[in-house]
Motif scaffolding. Structure first.
Motif, PDB file in Angstrom:
ATOM      1  N   ALA A   1       0.850  -1.193   0.000  1.00  0.00           N
ATOM      2  CA  ALA A   1       0.000   0.000   0.000  1.00  0.00           C
ATOM      3  C   ALA A   1       0.886   1.245   0.000  1.00  0.00           C
ATOM      4  N   GLU A   2       1.940   1.195   0.783  1.00  0.00           N
ATOM      5  CA  GLU A   2       2.890   2.307   0.828  1.00  0.00           C
ATOM      6  C   GLU A   2       4.244   1.751   0.409  1.00  0.00           C
ATOM      7  N   GLU A   3       4.781   2.251  -0.686  1.00  0.00           N
ATOM      8  CA  GLU A   3       6.050   1.719  -1.175  1.00  0.00           C
ATOM      9  C   GLU A   3       7.177   2.022  -0.196  1.00  0.00           C
ATOM     10  N   LEU A   4       8.105   1.092  -0.076  1.00  0.00           N
ATOM     11  CA  LEU A   4       9.259   1.319   0.788  1.00  0.00           C
ATOM     12  C   LEU A   4      10.204   2.315   0.106  1.00  0.00           C
ATOM     13  N   PRO A   5      10.901   3.106   0.906  1.00  0.00           N
ATOM     14  CA  PRO A   5      11.828   4.083   0.297  1.00  0.00           C
ATOM     15  C   PRO A   5      13.067   3.389  -0.266  1.00  0.00           C
ATOM     16  N   VAL A   6      13.122   3.246  -1.581  1.00  0.00           N
ATOM     17  CA  VAL A   6      14.269   2.613  -2.238  1.00  0.00           C
ATOM     18  C   VAL A   6      14.655   3.440  -3.459  1.00  0.00           C
ATOM     19  N   ALA A   7      15.926   3.319  -3.835  1.00  0.00           N
ATOM     20  CA  ALA A   7      16.400   4.033  -5.027  1.00  0.00           C
ATOM     21  C   ALA A   7      15.783   3.436  -6.282  1.00  0.00           C
ATOM     22  N   ARG A   8      15.607   2.121  -6.293  1.00  0.00           N
ATOM     23  CA  ARG A   8      14.989   1.446  -7.436  1.00  0.00           C
ATOM     24  C   ARG A   8      14.631   0.029  -7.058  1.00  0.00           C
ATOM     25  N   GLU A   9      13.734  -0.522  -7.850  1.00  0.00           N
ATOM     26  CA  GLU A   9      13.391  -1.934  -7.717  1.00  0.00           C
ATOM     27  C   GLU A   9      13.933  -2.683  -8.904  1.00  0.00           C
ATOM     28  N   ARG A  10      14.288  -3.940  -8.666  1.00  0.00           N
ATOM     29  CA  ARG A  10      14.688  -4.815  -9.772  1.00  0.00           C
ATOM     30  C   ARG A  10      13.926  -6.121  -9.653  1.00  0.00           C
ATOM     31  N   VAL A  11      13.496  -6.632 -10.771  1.00  0.00           N
ATOM     32  CA  VAL A  11      12.922  -7.971 -10.818  1.00  0.00           C
ATOM     33  C   VAL A  11      13.985  -8.883 -11.409  1.00  0.00           C
ATOM     34  N   LEU A  12      14.347  -9.921 -10.671  1.00  0.00           N
ATOM     35  CA  LEU A  12      15.390 -10.851 -11.122  1.00  0.00           C
ATOM     36  C   LEU A  12      14.797 -12.258 -11.153  1.00  0.00           C
ATOM     37  N   VAL A  13      14.550 -12.740 -12.350  1.00  0.00           N
ATOM     38  CA  VAL A  13      13.979 -14.073 -12.511  1.00  0.00           C
ATOM     39  C   VAL A  13      15.124 -15.036 -12.820  1.00  0.00           C
ATOM     40  N   VAL A  14      15.384 -15.936 -11.894  1.00  0.00           N
ATOM     41  CA  VAL A  14      16.455 -16.919 -12.068  1.00  0.00           C
ATOM     42  C   VAL A  14      15.837 -18.182 -12.657  1.00  0.00           C
ATOM     43  N   SER A  15      16.435 -18.673 -13.738  1.00  0.00           N
ATOM     44  CA  SER A  15      15.896 -19.886 -14.362  1.00  0.00           C
ATOM     45  C   SER A  15      17.060 -20.671 -14.938  1.00  0.00           C
ATOM     46  N   ASP A  16      16.784 -21.901 -15.340  1.00  0.00           N
ATOM     47  CA  ASP A  16      17.838 -22.666 -16.004  1.00  0.00           C
ATOM     48  C   ASP A  16      17.269 -23.400 -17.207  1.00  0.00           C
ATOM     49  N   ILE A  17      18.165 -23.697 -18.133  1.00  0.00           N
ATOM     50  CA  ILE A  17      17.761 -24.284 -19.405  1.00  0.00           C
ATOM     51  C   ILE A  17      18.973 -24.997 -19.991  1.00  0.00           C
ATOM     52  N   SER A  18      18.737 -25.972 -20.815  1.00  0.00           N
ATOM     53  CA  SER A  18      19.833 -26.631 -21.558  1.00  0.00           C
ATOM     54  C   SER A  18      19.564 -26.477 -23.044  1.00  0.00           C
ATOM     55  N   LEU A  19      20.541 -25.898 -23.730  1.00  0.00           N
ATOM     56  CA  LEU A  19      20.420 -25.664 -25.174  1.00  0.00           C
ATOM     57  C   LEU A  19      21.647 -26.238 -25.863  1.00  0.00           C
ATOM     58  N   ASP A  20      21.435 -26.818 -27.031  1.00  0.00           N
ATOM     59  CA  ASP A  20      22.603 -27.297 -27.775  1.00  0.00           C
ATOM     60  C   ASP A  20      23.232 -26.144 -28.551  1.00  0.00           C
ATOM     61  N   ALA A  21      24.311 -26.431 -29.273  1.00  0.00           N
ATOM     62  CA  ALA A  21      25.066 -25.367 -29.929  1.00  0.00           C
ATOM     63  C   ALA A  21      24.214 -24.602 -30.928  1.00  0.00           C
ATOM     64  N   ALA A  22      23.202 -25.262 -31.481  1.00  0.00           N
ATOM     65  CA  ALA A  22      22.312 -24.594 -32.429  1.00  0.00           C
ATOM     66  C   ALA A  22      21.182 -23.864 -31.713  1.00  0.00           C
ATOM     67  N   GLY A  23      21.207 -23.885 -30.383  1.00  0.00           N
ATOM     68  CA  GLY A  23      20.192 -23.162 -29.633  1.00  0.00           C
ATOM     69  C   GLY A  23      18.879 -23.909 -29.476  1.00  0.00           C
ATOM     70  N   ARG A  24      18.916 -25.207 -29.707  1.00  0.00           N
ATOM     71  CA  ARG A  24      17.686 -25.995 -29.520  1.00  0.00           C
ATOM     72  C   ARG A  24      17.651 -26.592 -28.126  1.00  0.00           C
ATOM     73  N   LEU A  25      16.439 -26.729 -27.607  1.00  0.00           N
ATOM     74  CA  LEU A  25      16.264 -27.325 -26.284  1.00  0.00           C
ATOM     75  C   LEU A  25      16.821 -28.739 -26.268  1.00  0.00           C
ATOM     76  N   ARG A  26      17.558 -29.043 -25.220  1.00  0.00           N
ATOM     77  CA  ARG A  26      18.043 -30.413 -25.041  1.00  0.00           C
ATOM     78  C   ARG A  26      17.062 -31.171 -24.157  1.00  0.00           C
ATOM     79  N   GLN A  27      16.706 -32.345 -24.576  1.00  0.00           N
ATOM     80  CA  GLN A  27      15.776 -33.146 -23.793  1.00  0.00           C
ATOM     81  C   GLN A  27      16.505 -33.803 -22.627  1.00  0.00           C
ATOM     82  N   PRO A  28      15.903 -33.797 -21.468  1.00  0.00           N
ATOM     83  CA  PRO A  28      16.556 -34.437 -20.316  1.00  0.00           C
ATOM     84  C   PRO A  28      16.480 -35.960 -20.424  1.00  0.00           C
TER      85      PRO A  28
END
Ligand code: C2O
Ligand code: CU
Ligand code: CU
Length: 490
Positions: free
Chosen positions: A178-205
């Motif tokens: 309701a009341e924003e905290l006093p900060v210089a800025r906000e950042r959204v950081l979405v951490v994820s993981d993926i496996s791609l081959d050299a051609a950039g295609r998804l690698r199947q597990p």
């Protein structure tokens, strides 16, 4: 995607930081069989879509095709062309309408993870199937007292959740204070993981990876490989961190900077906690204040031992130290940030009257046939809750609306399982039989191998059927999920 600040780009000061980012532990990606990521570029954030006058309408297209991941062209999935999809910013009391358009070659649907909204009809209904080429209009109404914090969205079509999320389908949701905290800025950081081959295609597990819970070879922040960003000394930033990895747990460290944790998931603490590190199981989020000091700091994900199959099938999973991003703090010192306002006191169910107690057992087994390979899941294992695999047509837990229940979740398997309950947040009241002495609300709770956790849940509102499951999504897809139905009185 667009750069978060222009000033940031200028402050990076050219090559010094880039080579620092490329150095260190090295890429560990050789042989041409894996994607060569573009490392050390300036951090960008997904597009932000913000509610206005109490409403936000969004069209999300789930696409398969060419998307930009780690600075390269990849063939993967994305919402409306981006990995991650757009960040949705809401306030308590808002109405959120999402038209999900399925441009994949397989059925999908959408789940708003952690939001306290109805699971019925075109609410947060995970039993919906959206066929390829079709669309579905979701309509979510957040109550006026909805928790604030960081949430996220991802597909939830049973059997393909891990594949679709691993391929790039996820995005952040922020419910603002309701009341924003006093900060210089906000950042959204979405951490994820993926496996791609050299051609950039998804690698199947492999079957083994699915049994353990797959971990991608590339760990990304906002779809980038080890991005860099900048701040001035003395600034206070608010970071909304999502662990959107399919299975990986991350132990976040940012040495050299001051970290104050406001809460985990939608569970705000009574007071911010000074921390050295933050452990996020798959699906967890952190609402974090970072107060900067001059110097270059690495955001790193340290190895988390989440168990394994012992000598039988190789050791535990999870990488060692994974560099995630570089923060360069330089320039003129800013004045000390203003004091934080008093935080609202969280609800505490530890003294509540418990109307029902249940015991749930998460297990991995060999299946009916007995012996290795007897189960029908990957690696010949079955993944069960209370000895059963998921059945959408069976109600496993029938609760009364208005009840305060205590669920003791036991894990008899040699791996940790992060237990997630939709719609209703859980207050952790005991771990390994010992009561906890603070107020901790989460929607993903790690249940350690051979251990148990007790949580309390207030089923105050929203009748209907939804699910609880292991948030190692390979386990969920292979049956480690149950159905809970909250019934209306009378
Ligand atoms: Cu993040 Cu049932 O999901
Ligand atoms: Cu969820
Ligand atoms: Cu699991």
């Amino acid at each position: 995607m667009r750069p978060i600040t222009r000033r940031g780009a200028l402050q990076l000061g050219g090559l010094g930081l880039l080579s620092a980012a490329v150095g260190g532990t090295g890429l560990a990606l050789g042989g041409g069989s894996r994607l060569d990521p573009d490392v050390g570029v300036e951090l960008t954030e997904p597009e932000t879509l913000r509610s206005a006058d109490g409403a936000l309408r969004v069209q999300l297209e789930a696409v398969v095709g060419r998307v930009r991941i780690a600075g390269r062209e990849a063939t993967a999935y994305g919402y409306s062309g981006g990995v991650p999809g757009p960040t949705l910013r809401l306030r308590p009391g808002d109405r959120l309408q999402i038209r999900l358009v399925n441009r994949l070659d397989a059925p999908t649907n959408l789940h708003v993870h952690g939001l306290h909204v109805s699971p019925e009809g075109n609410g947060d209904n995970v039993f919906v199937t959206v066929a390829p080429g079709e669309s579905f209009d979701y309509d979510y109404r957040l109550p006026e007292d909805h928790p604030t914090g960081v949430f996220w969205y991802h597909p939830h079509h049973h059997g393909t959740v891990a594949d679709q999320l691993f391929g790039g389908l996820y995005g952040a949701i922020v419910v603002e204070d309701a009341e924003e905290l006093p900060v210089a800025r906000e950042r959204v950081l979405v951490v994820s993981d993926i496996s791609l081959d050299a051609a950039g295609r998804l690698r199947q597990p492999s079957a083994m990876e699915r049994m353990m819970g797959r971990e991608g070879e590339l760990v990304l922040v906002n779809g980038q490989a080890r991005p860099a960003f900048a701040a001035r000394p003395g600034e206070r930033e608010r970071w909304r961190v999502v662990n959107a990895c399919t299975s990986r747990y991350v132990r976040l460290r940012l040495d050299g900077q001051q970290l104050d944790l406001l809460g985990i998931d939608g569970g705000r603490f009574a007071e911010p906690r000074r921390v050295e590190e933050v452990v996020l199981a798959a699906g967890n989020r952190a609402d974090l204040l970072v107060t900067t000091a001059a110097g270059t700091s690495r955001l790193r994900a340290l190895r988390v031992d989440r168990g394994g199959m012992g000598g039988m099938m190789g050791g535990s999973v999870s990488g060692d130290v994974v560099p995630l991003a570089t923060l360069d703090v330089a320039g003129a010192e800013t004045g000390a940030p203003p004091p934080l306002p008093q935080q609202p006191r969280p609800r505490d169910l530890r003294g509540a009257e418990v109307t029902e107690r249940r015991r749930l057992t998460f297990a991995m087994g060999m299946g009916m046939g007995g012996g290795m390979g007897g189960g029908r899941g990957p690696g010949g294992m079955t993944f069960t809750v209370d000895g059963r695999e998921f059945d959408p047509d069976r109600v496993d837990q029938s609760v009364a609306l208005g009840a305060v229940e205590e669920w003791t979740i036991t894990n008899t398997s040699p791996m940790d399982h992060p237990m997630h309950l939709h719609v209703w947040p859980m207050q952790i009241v005991a771990e390994r039989g010992r009561p906890v002495d603070d107020i901790r609300w989460q929607d993903v709770v790690n249940v350690p191998s051979g251990g148990e956790v007790a949580v309390r849940v207030a089923f105050d509102d929203f009748g209907g059927r939804t699910v609880y499951h292991c948030h190692i999504l390979d386990h969920e897809d292979n049956g480690m999920m149950g159905v809970v139905e909250a019934g209306r009185a009378g």
